[in-house]
Design an enzyme around this catalytic site. Structure first.
Site: not given
Ligand code: PLP
Length: 316
Positions: A70-72
């Site tokens: 879920q890396s921005n």
């Protein structure tokens, strides 16, 4: 000074939180980097303006990075690469860890940023959960494999935290100073260190306290931050900060990196219900929980909450 490739809309808005100021007894302002106007917002756009200029300068054909699913950062990097037509590769784990897997579950590795990465055409390589070291090693293997195919590869560390990334936040500190003066403290979520390093260096001649709220439970990260500080200082030709000049609050990590906390979730609902503003559960909500808890230390003082974005994770 480093070249910049324009991606985001600056200055991002800065406004007062009227109701929260009353509740918390501080003169509270919010810096809206959730509204950078690029790829659904977030602090990574500031770093990417300088990283992308360098990627283009180096004539790279592919970039390789890594991170949590879920890396921005992967989302914003994917959009930046799409914009200039460069392949974007990311090796991701649901939840990388330091020594042992955490007891609690993190966000889903479906939906949220993953969905946006798919739309952007990011070449995601999903690998089983393991240590950060293993994640870095697998990203390096991928970079080498692409080079063996004859591609010019640009490697980007986790979260875009290179000295160039930190430079983006050094500039952001100047941007803030043009919007508001006499700031007593700034609170923000701190993880890979370039937001913190840039703000600390940008405000070093100032009395403002720069308080990072750790999203990772590892106190050793202060050393990594100091190394980043040396890199930025070299770019700026100024003396570097030492590890002890970083003010990092580790009390709001909760169950671990990438895992929402009860206090964070309360802070998230509080800000939505009092001010109509969304935080994200992994970074900014924990940072705001810290600000709420520590507000009495800053009674009557001027405090800025730097919203670093991350809201797509709400849909994970
Ligand atoms: C990456 C990120 C941070 C941390 O920024 P660093 O520069 O990596 O320390 C904070 N908040 C959000 C929403 C992020 O995506």
């Amino acid at each position: 000074m480093p070249a910049r490739f324009p991606l985001i809309l600056t200055p991002t808005p800065l406004h007062r939180l009227e109701r929260a100021s009353v509740d918390l007894g501080v003169d509270l302002w919010i810096k809206r980097d959730d509204l950078t106007g690029f790829a659904m917002g977030g602090n990574k756009g500031r770093k990417l303006e300088y990283l992308l200029a360098d990627i283009i300068e180096q004539k790279a054909e592919a970039v390789v990075t890594c991170g949590a699913a879920q890396s921005n950062f992967v989302r914003q990097l994917g959009a930046a690469c799409a914009y200039v037509g460069i392949e974007c590769h990311a090796v991701v784990m649901g939840l990388p860890f330091e020594d042992a897997p955490p007891a609690e579950k993190g966000l889903s590795d479906q939906g949220g940023n993953i969905r946006l990465d798919e739309i952007l055409g990011v070449k995601l390589r999903r690998v089983p959960d393991d240590t950060w070291e293993s994640l870095y090693a697998q990203a390096e293997d991928l970079a080498l494999a692409l080079e063996a195919e004859g591609k010019r590869v640009y490697r980007i560390p986790v979260g875009g935290s290179s000295p160039l990334g930190a430079y983006g936040f050094f500039r952001a500190a100047n941007e803030l100073q043009g919007q508001l003066s006499n700031i007593d403290a700034i609170f923000f979520a701190s993880s890979s260190g370039s937001t913190h390093t840039g703000l600390l260096m940008g405000l070093r001649h100032n009395r403002t306290r720069v308080i990072g709220v750790a999203s990772d439970p590892e106190p050793e990260i202060a050393e990594d931050f100091a190394a980043l500080g040396r890199g930025l200082a070299e770019l700026l030709r100024t003396p570097p900060p030492n590890a002890s000049s970083y003010e990092l609050d580790f009390n709001f990590v909760g169950p671990g990196y990438g895992i929402p906390s009860a206090e964070g979730n309360q802070a998230l609902e509080y800000l939505a219900r009092r001010e109509g503003i969304f935080l994200d559960p992994i970074y900014s909500a924990k940072a705001f929980a810290c600000l709420r808890a520590r507000a009495p230390e800053f009674a009557g003082k001027r405090v800025v909450f730097w919203h670093t974005g991350g809201t797509p994770a709400l849909f994970a």
